[in-house]
Design an enzyme around this catalytic site. Structure first.
Site, mmCIF file in Angstrom:
data_model
loop_
_atom_site.group_PDB
_atom_site.id
_atom_site.type_symbol
_atom_site.label_atom_id
_atom_site.label_comp_id
_atom_site.label_asym_id
_atom_site.label_seq_id
_atom_site.Cartn_x
_atom_site.Cartn_y
_atom_site.Cartn_z
ATOM 1 N N ASP A 72 21.596 -31.442 21.497
ATOM 2 C CA ASP A 72 21.276 -29.871 21.714
ATOM 3 C C ASP A 72 20.105 -28.857 20.831
ATOM 4 O O ASP A 72 20.694 -29.141 19.606
ATOM 5 C CB ASP A 72 22.192 -28.876 21.849
ATOM 6 C CG ASP A 72 23.285 -29.778 23.122
ATOM 7 O OD1 ASP A 72 22.659 -30.561 23.816
ATOM 8 O OD2 ASP A 72 24.892 -29.392 23.056
ATOM 9 N N TYR A 73 19.993 -27.845 21.470
ATOM 10 C CA TYR A 73 18.962 -27.708 20.121
ATOM 11 C C TYR A 73 20.129 -27.070 19.237
ATOM 12 O O TYR A 73 19.706 -26.836 18.312
ATOM 13 C CB TYR A 73 18.927 -25.975 20.833
ATOM 14 C CG TYR A 73 17.811 -25.252 20.269
ATOM 15 C CD1 TYR A 73 16.857 -25.435 19.912
ATOM 16 C CD2 TYR A 73 18.336 -23.397 19.724
ATOM 17 C CE1 TYR A 73 15.633 -24.089 19.899
ATOM 18 C CE2 TYR A 73 17.261 -22.491 19.757
ATOM 19 C CZ TYR A 73 16.463 -22.741 18.874
ATOM 20 O OH TYR A 73 15.979 -21.950 18.584
#
Ligand code: URA
Length: 241
Positions: free
Chosen positions: A102-103
């Site tokens: 994820d970011y």
């Protein structure tokens, strides 16, 4: 074996779409024969020519990257946000991430231009172990962590058995550090598992992928995998050992 249009695109001479057009127009030969079918699979020993010029297949590259938080696991972004390949300005091969983080997740991410390798390592059937360290809200009890190990019912099905270990707990700040190893790679899986037991993730880092660690790297740095590591990963994915 890879799809012909992908091999042409990876050789860096055309985008995937342009490669498809070249194939459809009869500009591509495989072992001397014109091929116009798009799904045709080719291997390393096949001789491919585009407009009569032999295709030089890119050298296979394998990198272990320490992804910082705030970076997208992609090779480009519509909104011009930082992507993982921005950290590889001097690598000319068309590398792409093996799986995703994820970011907001930091940690170990592999990148490669070897499609077969990527497929092997990300296929759920091969169950590559991935170890995360999560800072979570609250102080999960041993029984609660056991739920993670047994499997959690998420909206896309029950999770496979995991390993969860409490590393530390801060009563005053009301948070805990938990190490968890999973063998799947569903979207936001670790965050969703901790949400499900009532201890949302505040911070998440992937510490290990199979036998690989981040040892010697700072966030934003990478190294090439050794030939031996690549072989070991392939064997592990294929045989589980
Ligand atoms: N699980 C998550 O929730 N996020 C990641 O980035 C990786 C695994």
């Amino acid at each position: 074996m890879e799809r012909l249009q992908k091999v042409i695109a990876q050789a860096g001479i055309a985008s995937r779409r342009k490669a498809e057009r070249l194939i459809a127009e009869g500009k591509v030969t495989v072992n001397g024969k014109v091929v116009t079918e798009l799904g045709t699979k080719v291997g390393l020993s096949d001789k491919i020519q585009v407009n009569g010029i032999p295709l030089e297949q890119e050298e296979k590259k394998y990198f272990l990257f320490y992804k910082p938080r705030g970076v997208i696991t992609a090779v480009r972004d519509d909104k011009n946000r930082k992507v993982v390949t921005d950290f590889f300005p001097h690598v000319e091969e068309r590398i792409y991430p093996v799986g995703r983080l994820d970011y907001d997740t930091s940690g170990l991410l592999l990148l490669s231009n070897d499609g077969e390798f990527t497929h092997l390592l990300t296929h759920p059937k091969h169950e590559m172990p991935k170890t995360y360290v999560a800072k979570v809200k609250g102080l999960p009890s041993r029984e609660t962590l056991k739920q993670l190990e047994k499997g959690i019912q998420l909206e896309d099905g029950k999770t496979a058995p995991a390993k969860a270990k409490l590393l530390s707990a801060d009563k005053r700040k009301n948070h805990a550090i938990v190490e968890m190893t999973i063998h799947e790679g569903r979207n936001r899986q670790v965050r969703r598992m901790f949400d499900a037991i009532g201890h949302p993730v505040v911070k998440l880092k992937r510490e290990r992928f199979a036998f690989l660690t981040l040892h010697g790297l700072n966030a934003g740095e990478y190294r090439e995998l050794t030939v031996h590591e690549v072989k070991r990963l392939k064997v592990l994915a294929q045989t589980g050992q």
